[in-house]
Motif scaffolding. Structure first.
Motif, PDB file in Angstrom:
ATOM      1  N   ARG A  32      -0.209   3.085   8.133  1.00 18.30           N
ATOM      2  CA  ARG A  32      -0.959   3.566   6.979  1.00 18.30           C
ATOM      3  C   ARG A  32      -2.149   4.418   7.408  1.00 18.30           C
ATOM      4  O   ARG A  32      -2.664   5.209   6.617  1.00 18.30           O
ATOM      5  CB  ARG A  32      -1.437   2.380   6.123  1.00 18.30           C
ATOM      6  CG  ARG A  32      -0.331   1.430   5.664  1.00 18.30           C
ATOM      7  CD  ARG A  32       0.513   2.001   4.527  1.00 18.30           C
ATOM      8  NE  ARG A  32       1.418   3.046   4.928  1.00 18.30           N
ATOM      9  CZ  ARG A  32       2.595   2.843   5.561  1.00 18.30           C
ATOM     10  NH1 ARG A  32       3.003   1.626   5.876  1.00 18.30           N
ATOM     11  NH2 ARG A  32       3.376   3.860   5.872  1.00 18.30           N
ATOM     12  N   MET A  33      -2.591   4.268   8.655  1.00 15.80           N
ATOM     13  CA  MET A  33      -3.697   5.081   9.164  1.00 15.80           C
ATOM     14  C   MET A  33      -3.340   6.563   9.150  1.00 15.80           C
ATOM     15  O   MET A  33      -4.197   7.423   8.925  1.00 15.80           O
ATOM     16  CB  MET A  33      -4.054   4.648  10.586  1.00 15.80           C
ATOM     17  CG  MET A  33      -4.772   3.318  10.681  1.00 15.80           C
ATOM     18  SD  MET A  33      -6.462   3.398  10.059  1.00 15.80           S
ATOM     19  CE  MET A  33      -7.213   4.520  11.246  1.00 15.80           C
ATOM     20  N   ALA A  34      -2.066   6.852   9.370  1.00 17.08           N
ATOM     21  CA  ALA A  34      -1.631   8.254   9.425  1.00 17.08           C
ATOM     22  C   ALA A  34      -1.718   8.937   8.066  1.00 17.08           C
ATOM     23  O   ALA A  34      -1.617  10.164   7.985  1.00 17.08           O
ATOM     24  CB  ALA A  34      -0.201   8.323   9.961  1.00 17.08           C
ATOM     25  N   GLU A  35      -1.901   8.163   7.011  1.00 16.82           N
ATOM     26  CA  GLU A  35      -1.956   8.709   5.656  1.00 16.82           C
ATOM     27  C   GLU A  35      -3.386   8.953   5.179  1.00 16.82           C
ATOM     28  O   GLU A  35      -3.618   9.256   4.005  1.00 16.82           O
ATOM     29  CB  GLU A  35      -1.242   7.749   4.701  1.00 16.82           C
ATOM     30  CG  GLU A  35       0.217   7.521   5.073  1.00 16.82           C
ATOM     31  CD  GLU A  35       0.828   6.279   4.437  1.00 16.82           C
ATOM     32  OE1 GLU A  35       2.025   6.055   4.648  1.00 16.82           O
ATOM     33  OE2 GLU A  35       0.098   5.541   3.748  1.00 16.82           O
ATOM     34  N   ALA A  36      -4.341   8.828   6.101  1.00 14.48           N
ATOM     35  CA  ALA A  36      -5.751   8.902   5.714  1.00 14.48           C
ATOM     36  C   ALA A  36      -6.117  10.233   5.074  1.00 14.48           C
ATOM     37  O   ALA A  36      -7.013  10.303   4.228  1.00 14.48           O
ATOM     38  CB  ALA A  36      -6.633   8.652   6.936  1.00 14.48           C
ATOM     39  N   GLY A  37      -5.437  11.301   5.460  1.00 15.07           N
ATOM     40  CA  GLY A  37      -5.795  12.612   4.942  1.00 15.07           C
ATOM     41  C   GLY A  37      -5.247  12.937   3.574  1.00 15.07           C
ATOM     42  O   GLY A  37      -5.579  13.979   3.002  1.00 15.07           O
TER      43      GLY A  37
ATOM     44  N   VAL B 155       0.833  -1.202   0.000  1.00 10.90           N
ATOM     45  CA  VAL B 155       0.000   0.000   0.000  1.00 10.90           C
ATOM     46  C   VAL B 155       0.867   1.252   0.000  1.00 10.90           C
ATOM     47  O   VAL B 155       0.594   2.225  -0.717  1.00 10.90           O
ATOM     48  CB  VAL B 155      -0.944  -0.023   1.219  1.00 10.90           C
ATOM     49  CG1 VAL B 155      -1.633   1.332   1.400  1.00 10.90           C
ATOM     50  CG2 VAL B 155      -1.977  -1.122   1.067  1.00 10.90           C
ATOM     51  N   ARG B 156       1.921   1.237   0.788  1.00  6.71           N
ATOM     52  CA  ARG B 156       2.807   2.409   0.863  1.00  6.71           C
ATOM     53  C   ARG B 156       3.457   2.709  -0.482  1.00  6.71           C
ATOM     54  O   ARG B 156       3.693   3.880  -0.824  1.00  6.71           O
ATOM     55  CB  ARG B 156       3.891   2.180   1.923  1.00  6.71           C
ATOM     56  CG  ARG B 156       4.801   3.392   2.152  1.00  6.71           C
ATOM     57  CD  ARG B 156       5.790   3.106   3.257  1.00  6.71           C
ATOM     58  NE  ARG B 156       6.647   1.969   2.940  1.00  6.71           N
ATOM     59  CZ  ARG B 156       7.474   1.393   3.808  1.00  6.71           C
ATOM     60  NH1 ARG B 156       7.530   1.820   5.053  1.00  6.71           N
ATOM     61  NH2 ARG B 156       8.218   0.379   3.427  1.00  6.71           N
ATOM     62  N   ALA B 157       3.716   1.681  -1.276  1.00  5.72           N
ATOM     63  CA  ALA B 157       4.380   1.868  -2.569  1.00  5.72           C
ATOM     64  C   ALA B 157       3.547   2.715  -3.532  1.00  5.72           C
ATOM     65  O   ALA B 157       4.102   3.406  -4.391  1.00  5.72           O
ATOM     66  CB  ALA B 157       4.681   0.512  -3.204  1.00  5.72           C
ATOM     67  N   ASP B 158       2.218   2.645  -3.393  1.00  2.00           N
ATOM     68  CA  ASP B 158       1.317   3.422  -4.246  1.00  2.00           C
ATOM     69  C   ASP B 158       1.602   3.160  -5.728  1.00  2.00           C
ATOM     70  O   ASP B 158       1.691   4.074  -6.537  1.00  2.00           O
ATOM     71  CB  ASP B 158       1.437   4.919  -3.929  1.00  2.00           C
ATOM     72  CG  ASP B 158       0.303   5.734  -4.535  1.00  2.00           C
ATOM     73  OD1 ASP B 158      -0.743   5.148  -4.837  1.00  2.00           O
ATOM     74  OD2 ASP B 158       0.480   6.957  -4.723  1.00  2.00           O
ATOM     75  N   LYS B 159       1.745   1.856  -6.057  1.00  2.98           N
ATOM     76  CA  LYS B 159       2.032   1.458  -7.435  1.00  2.98           C
ATOM     77  C   LYS B 159       1.059   0.380  -7.883  1.00  2.98           C
ATOM     78  O   LYS B 159       0.660  -0.477  -7.100  1.00  2.98           O
ATOM     79  CB  LYS B 159       3.469   0.931  -7.555  1.00  2.98           C
ATOM     80  CG  LYS B 159       4.547   1.982  -7.330  1.00  2.98           C
ATOM     81  CD  LYS B 159       5.932   1.376  -7.496  1.00  2.98           C
ATOM     82  CE  LYS B 159       7.015   2.426  -7.292  1.00  2.98           C
ATOM     83  NZ  LYS B 159       8.380   1.845  -7.427  1.00  2.98           N
TER      84      LYS B 159
ATOM     85  N   THR C 261     -10.247   0.048   6.608  1.00  2.00           N
ATOM     86  CA  THR C 261     -11.466  -0.598   6.120  1.00  2.00           C
ATOM     87  C   THR C 261     -12.002   0.101   4.879  1.00  2.00           C
ATOM     88  O   THR C 261     -12.493  -0.554   3.951  1.00  2.00           O
ATOM     89  CB  THR C 261     -12.528  -0.621   7.227  1.00  2.00           C
ATOM     90  OG1 THR C 261     -12.028  -1.376   8.336  1.00  2.00           O
ATOM     91  CG2 THR C 261     -13.820  -1.250   6.743  1.00  2.00           C
ATOM     92  N   GLN C 262     -11.890   1.420   4.831  1.00  2.00           N
ATOM     93  CA  GLN C 262     -12.350   2.142   3.650  1.00  2.00           C
ATOM     94  C   GLN C 262     -11.518   1.787   2.419  1.00  2.00           C
ATOM     95  O   GLN C 262     -12.050   1.676   1.307  1.00  2.00           O
ATOM     96  CB  GLN C 262     -12.326   3.644   3.908  1.00  2.00           C
ATOM     97  CG  GLN C 262     -13.402   4.092   4.886  1.00  2.00           C
ATOM     98  CD  GLN C 262     -13.328   5.570   5.217  1.00  2.00           C
ATOM     99  OE1 GLN C 262     -12.831   6.370   4.431  1.00  2.00           O
ATOM    100  NE2 GLN C 262     -13.837   5.946   6.387  1.00  2.00           N
ATOM    101  N   MET C 263     -10.217   1.591   2.588  1.00  2.00           N
ATOM    102  CA  MET C 263      -9.395   1.125   1.473  1.00  2.00           C
ATOM    103  C   MET C 263      -9.860  -0.239   0.990  1.00  2.00           C
ATOM    104  O   MET C 263      -9.922  -0.504  -0.224  1.00  2.00           O
ATOM    105  CB  MET C 263      -7.920   1.058   1.888  1.00  2.00           C
ATOM    106  CG  MET C 263      -7.180   2.356   1.767  1.00  2.00           C
ATOM    107  SD  MET C 263      -5.378   2.133   1.744  1.00  2.00           S
ATOM    108  CE  MET C 263      -5.072   1.825   3.478  1.00  2.00           C
ATOM    109  N   ALA C 264     -10.179  -1.138   1.931  1.00  2.00           N
ATOM    110  CA  ALA C 264     -10.655  -2.465   1.554  1.00  2.00           C
ATOM    111  C   ALA C 264     -11.982  -2.385   0.813  1.00  2.00           C
ATOM    112  O   ALA C 264     -12.173  -3.047  -0.221  1.00  2.00           O
ATOM    113  CB  ALA C 264     -10.779  -3.336   2.799  1.00  2.00           C
ATOM    114  N   LEU C 265     -12.899  -1.565   1.320  1.00  2.00           N
ATOM    115  CA  LEU C 265     -14.198  -1.421   0.654  1.00  2.00           C
ATOM    116  C   LEU C 265     -14.057  -0.798  -0.724  1.00  2.00           C
ATOM    117  O   LEU C 265     -14.798  -1.148  -1.659  1.00  2.00           O
ATOM    118  CB  LEU C 265     -15.132  -0.587   1.524  1.00  2.00           C
ATOM    119  CG  LEU C 265     -15.613  -1.260   2.817  1.00  2.00           C
ATOM    120  CD1 LEU C 265     -16.353  -0.252   3.689  1.00  2.00           C
ATOM    121  CD2 LEU C 265     -16.499  -2.461   2.526  1.00  2.00           C
ATOM    122  N   ALA C 266     -13.123   0.123  -0.883  1.00  2.38           N
ATOM    123  CA  ALA C 266     -12.906   0.737  -2.191  1.00  2.38           C
ATOM    124  C   ALA C 266     -12.364  -0.276  -3.197  1.00  2.38           C
ATOM    125  O   ALA C 266     -12.580  -0.132  -4.406  1.00  2.38           O
ATOM    126  CB  ALA C 266     -11.936   1.910  -2.064  1.00  2.38           C
TER     127      ALA C 266
END
Length: 270
Positions: free
Chosen positions: A104-109, A67-71, A143-148
């Protein structure tokens, strides 16, 4: 084609999401399906139950790094075999989680970050028929990432008031917020009632009836009863076939029937 992605969740902890994820995946693999388990809970319970251990001396890739890789396709490098000594485990793969996923929670914004899991999975689950995503007990960023990223959601609940309220919050969140996750096609495919006392306590019977009133035809059969074998298998990171604890046979049978329900009720992958 992408795997059929099922997000397993409740807005309350302790209902057995990880157990249902792992045991349902096993039952699907027995039916010849190629199944992935994606552990998206920083506790890593599903990972441990599949026999995975984090090696601090030689850290393995986990879902957090993907997830952090954003690729696109970053999850491809994370898959690892399920470490069970049974034939059907050859058709199971694990994307493990570790405590670092909490970061990864800290990246929510960050704008668009709710789509990072979908991006990481793009092209990385085409070798699977089904992907079950085990979520933390919340409706926040992970959870929102999973739902998306998912095609459908599966709620796990106990016959207990706080669990039922958590299940209702999930149902309402999907109905009201899925467009904000850029996933209008996300569906709620069902509700699994877990950990029911097989002795049939009156209070649990009443709450089970309440679940059926609230969710109607969404409630899947069979109900999963509390069995010592499930606890032993979880503690020892074993498949149910390799434990001799009480109730192993009925527990296996219940999840095999649940896998039949899954195949009948599930949407096709996009």
């Amino acid at each position: 084609m992408a795997a059929r992605r099922t997000v397993v969740l409740n807005n309350r902890g302790g209902v057995g999401k990880s157990d249902v994820t792992v045991r349902l995946a096993a039952a699907l693999a027995k039916r010849g399906r190629r199944v992935g388990i994606l552990d998206f809970d920083p506790q890593g319970n599903a990972s441990r139950r599949c026999g995975w251990r984090y090696n601090q001396g030689a850290p393995q890739l986990t879902v957090s790094e993907a997830v952090r890789a954003d690729k696109v396709g970053a999850m491809a490098g994370v898959w690892t075999p399920v470490a069970w000594d049974v034939e059907y485990a050859q058709r199971m793969m694990l994307a493990p989680a570790w405590l670092e996923l909490e970061n990864r929670m800290a990246e929510a914004g960050v704008q668009g970050n709710h789509l990072r899991l979908a991006k990481a999975l793009q092209g990385a689950d085409n070798h699977l028929d089904d992907l079950l995503i085990d979520c933390p007990p919340s409706l926040f960023h992970l959870t929102q990432m999973a739902l998306a990223a998912g095609h459908q959601a599966l709620i796990v609940t106990e016959a207990e008031i706080d669990s039922i309220l958590g299940a209702k919050r999930v149902r309402d969140f999907i109905k009201e917020k899925r467009h904000l996750l850029h996933n209008d096609e996300l569906t709620l495919t069902g509700v699994v009632v877990n950990n029911l006392d097989p002795s049939g306590k009156a209070v649990e019977r009443e709450q089970l009836a309440s679940i059926r009133r609230i969710f109607g035809d969404l409630v899947w059969e069979p109900v999963i009863h509390r069995r010592a074998a499930l606890t032993v298998a979880d503690n020892q990171a074993l498949p149910l076939e390799l434990t001799k604890a009480s109730g192993a046979g009925p527990a296996r049978a219940a999840f095999e029937l649940l896998a039949e329900t899954y195949e009948k009720r599930s949407v096709d992958a996009a």
